[in-house]
Design a protein around this motif. Sequence first.
Motif, PDB file in Angstrom:
ATOM      1  N   TRP A  49       0.841  -1.202   0.000  1.00 41.94           N
ATOM      2  CA  TRP A  49       0.000   0.000   0.000  1.00 41.94           C
ATOM      3  C   TRP A  49       0.878   1.255   0.000  1.00 41.94           C
ATOM      4  N   TRP A  50       1.927   1.222   0.803  1.00 35.71           N
ATOM      5  CA  TRP A  50       2.849   2.366   0.898  1.00 35.71           C
ATOM      6  C   TRP A  50       3.528   2.625  -0.446  1.00 35.71           C
ATOM      7  N   ALA A  51       4.022   1.571  -1.087  1.00 40.07           N
ATOM      8  CA  ALA A  51       4.728   1.728  -2.360  1.00 40.07           C
ATOM      9  C   ALA A  51       3.803   2.207  -3.472  1.00 40.07           C
ATOM     10  N   LEU A  52       2.521   1.901  -3.349  1.00 39.91           N
ATOM     11  CA  LEU A  52       1.547   2.364  -4.346  1.00 39.91           C
ATOM     12  C   LEU A  52       1.047   3.772  -4.060  1.00 39.91           C
ATOM     13  N   GLY A  53       1.388   4.302  -2.879  1.00 43.11           N
ATOM     14  CA  GLY A  53       0.865   5.608  -2.482  1.00 43.11           C
ATOM     15  C   GLY A  53      -0.583   5.537  -2.067  1.00 43.11           C
ATOM     16  N   ALA A  54      -1.030   4.333  -1.695  1.00 40.88           N
ATOM     17  CA  ALA A  54      -2.454   4.099  -1.430  1.00 40.88           C
ATOM     18  C   ALA A  54      -2.787   3.968   0.046  1.00 40.88           C
ATOM     19  N   VAL A  55      -1.870   4.307   0.937  1.00 40.97           N
ATOM     20  CA  VAL A  55      -2.151   4.216   2.373  1.00 40.97           C
ATOM     21  C   VAL A  55      -3.389   5.033   2.761  1.00 40.97           C
ATOM     22  N   PRO A  56      -3.599   6.244   2.203  1.00 37.64           N
ATOM     23  CA  PRO A  56      -4.797   7.012   2.592  1.00 37.64           C
ATOM     24  C   PRO A  56      -6.118   6.317   2.271  1.00 37.64           C
ATOM     25  N   VAL A  57      -6.138   5.463   1.243  1.00 38.36           N
ATOM     26  CA  VAL A  57      -7.392   4.790   0.891  1.00 38.36           C
ATOM     27  C   VAL A  57      -7.484   3.394   1.499  1.00 38.36           C
ATOM     28  N   MET A  58      -6.397   2.945   2.114  1.00 39.16           N
ATOM     29  CA  MET A  58      -6.370   1.592   2.674  1.00 39.16           C
ATOM     30  C   MET A  58      -7.393   1.422   3.791  1.00 39.16           C
ATOM     31  N   SER A  59      -7.464   2.388   4.704  1.00 40.38           N
ATOM     32  CA  SER A  59      -8.353   2.261   5.860  1.00 40.38           C
ATOM     33  C   SER A  59      -9.811   2.080   5.467  1.00 40.38           C
ATOM     34  N   ILE A 158      20.239   4.832   0.652  1.00 43.82           N
ATOM     35  CA  ILE A 158      19.812   5.790  -0.386  1.00 43.82           C
ATOM     36  C   ILE A 158      18.756   6.729   0.219  1.00 43.82           C
ATOM     37  N   PRO A 159      19.169   7.595   1.124  1.00 39.51           N
ATOM     38  CA  PRO A 159      18.209   8.404   1.882  1.00 39.51           C
ATOM     39  C   PRO A 159      17.447   9.433   1.066  1.00 39.51           C
ATOM     40  N   ASP A 160      17.985   9.852  -0.067  1.00 38.02           N
ATOM     41  CA  ASP A 160      17.352  10.934  -0.824  1.00 38.02           C
ATOM     42  C   ASP A 160      16.272  10.452  -1.790  1.00 38.02           C
ATOM     43  N   VAL A 161      16.029   9.163  -1.832  1.00 37.89           N
ATOM     44  CA  VAL A 161      15.052   8.611  -2.776  1.00 37.89           C
ATOM     45  C   VAL A 161      13.632   8.891  -2.287  1.00 37.89           C
ATOM     46  N   ARG A 162      12.802   9.329  -3.206  1.00 37.77           N
ATOM     47  CA  ARG A 162      11.378   9.507  -2.960  1.00 37.77           C
ATOM     48  C   ARG A 162      10.618   8.745  -4.044  1.00 37.77           C
ATOM     49  N   LEU A 163       9.672   7.893  -3.635  1.00 33.95           N
ATOM     50  CA  LEU A 163       8.974   7.044  -4.590  1.00 33.95           C
ATOM     51  C   LEU A 163       8.013   7.847  -5.469  1.00 33.95           C
ATOM     52  N   LYS A 164       7.929   7.440  -6.725  1.00 38.04           N
ATOM     53  CA  LYS A 164       6.896   7.945  -7.622  1.00 38.04           C
ATOM     54  C   LYS A 164       5.828   6.864  -7.721  1.00 38.04           C
ATOM     55  N   THR A 165       4.755   7.061  -7.021  1.00 34.24           N
ATOM     56  CA  THR A 165       3.737   6.017  -6.921  1.00 34.24           C
ATOM     57  C   THR A 165       2.613   6.230  -7.934  1.00 34.24           C
ATOM     58  N   PRO A 166       1.871   5.164  -8.269  1.00 32.30           N
ATOM     59  CA  PRO A 166       0.727   5.313  -9.187  1.00 32.30           C
ATOM     60  C   PRO A 166      -0.294   6.329  -8.696  1.00 32.30           C
ATOM     61  N   VAL A 167      -0.602   6.297  -7.396  1.00 30.75           N
ATOM     62  CA  VAL A 167      -1.579   7.256  -6.859  1.00 30.75           C
ATOM     63  C   VAL A 167      -1.032   8.664  -6.937  1.00 30.75           C
ATOM     64  N   GLY A 168       0.232   8.839  -6.624  1.00 32.30           N
ATOM     65  CA  GLY A 168       0.847  10.167  -6.674  1.00 32.30           C
ATOM     66  C   GLY A 168       0.837  10.754  -8.068  1.00 32.30           C
ATOM     67  N   MET A 169       1.029   9.913  -9.069  1.00 33.98           N
ATOM     68  CA  MET A 169       1.047  10.413 -10.442  1.00 33.98           C
ATOM     69  C   MET A 169      -0.348  10.771 -10.939  1.00 33.98           C
ATOM     70  N   LEU A 170      -1.378  10.219 -10.303  1.00 30.56           N
ATOM     71  CA  LEU A 170      -2.747  10.529 -10.710  1.00 30.56           C
ATOM     72  C   LEU A 170      -3.235  11.859 -10.149  1.00 30.56           C
ATOM     73  N   LEU A 171      -2.638  12.292  -9.050  1.00 32.30           N
ATOM     74  CA  LEU A 171      -3.102  13.508  -8.387  1.00 32.30           C
ATOM     75  C   LEU A 171      -2.464  14.741  -8.997  1.00 32.30           C
ATOM     76  N   SER A 172      -3.190  15.843  -8.926  1.00 32.20           N
ATOM     77  CA  SER A 172      -2.686  17.106  -9.462  1.00 32.20           C
ATOM     78  C   SER A 172      -1.650  17.710  -8.520  1.00 32.20           C
TER      79      SER A 172
END
Length: 437
Positions: A49-59, A158-172
């Motif tokens: 869920w975290w890697a998909l950026g979907a934690v907010p919709v998981m609950s 690799i501390p500077d890495v920030r994931l580009k998730t499917p949910v993140g790419m869908l949001l404005s």
Amino acid sequence: MTVTPHRHLASKHDLDSLNAELPIRHVATRAGALPSWPIFALIVGFPVWWALGAVPVMSPVLAVVMIFYLLNAKNLMMFPGIAPWFMFLLWVGATVIGVQGAGDLIGYGMRVSDLILAGVCMVYVSNAGFSLSKNRVVNYLVVIWLAMVVLGFLALLIPDVRLKTPVGMLLSESITSNELVRNLVMPPLAEVQQPWGAPEPFVRPAAPFPYANSWGAAFAVLVPVVLSRIATLTSRKRSILLGMVLVFSFIPAVATSNRGMFVGLMVALAYALMRHVGLGHWKVAVLTVIGTTTMTLVLVASGAVSGILGRQEFSDSTGGRMALYLKTWEQSLQAPLLGHGSPRIDPTIGVSLGSQGFLWTLMFCYGFVGLFLFLYFFVGAVIRTRRVSTMPDVWLHAALISGISLIPFYGLSVLQLSVLSIVFALLLRQRYVGTND
């Protein structure tokens, strides 16, 4: 010994009549036909869920799924001790009148969905006797702890890495420009902080959470669960292996610089030691003392403790928190019953009131009544399950103690709340239903 099946099966009417007379432990066992996959998806699947950026919709998704299964199950039991949580939820629902603006309403909805999921998990696990044995659920919790440790080491590399998730790419961009939303849907592996005057940045592992403090809070709650699993392992090799992983897990844990995490761990260890001594578990008590002492000496000798304290030379988080707590207290007095509904930014200190520590969130957002109802449930949960007598159960109970010791310092997000509610459900089921390993 060979068991011969009965030649004559009872009718459905006979079975229903028999079930009506069964004691509570048998009724709960029959209701345990609930599938295990929703809890698996919540705990073991959390990194996904975290890697998909979907934690907010998981609950809301998993809460709806579990409610569906509960509504279609038979012979469900509401064990004593769970109802106060739903009293708390009713009060939280009333506090929505204090929410101001669409942004705050979204945040309010996310927090409420986490609280609802925790309550649903309690009912679900306490009734899922067949599919969710205690050992299976504890294994799930150990897996998410292992995932945290692995991601913690990855964050250090690799501390500077920030994931580009499917949910993140869908949001404005207008939505992801909000810091909290961005950290949820485009999560970083670590918080990299370099306060003014610091010779080098502090790398604080955060994955699979948006912040390092959340990592520390989950670690403090899950370590007693890991110790509970070690106590049940029959293989000496597996016990040693998991113990070694536990030792090395303190490398990313120390890097988080979370003092509150160590407070939670020490409270849990002190409580467990006291209980083990009282129950005559002398071997585990001695091992606990030796292990804690050794780990403390290693942390001091390695410079880890001085590193954590050294961070305070460049970042006065203690003084800043005290000022924030005082301001939160003053503002909470202005809405003592229903609170403000959600945290609010204070322009004088530049931080949202009710955002630094779950106790302060409860007080500010849901008023003193909401805080009382939460503490009434939590303290009641600890007291109701206090008579555990086995080594594994003492460690599980210590996880609850650790959780309640953390709330003045850290927020409890969906995973921490779910873990605590699930552990409570296991211990509650142990009391009223009996052993189900």
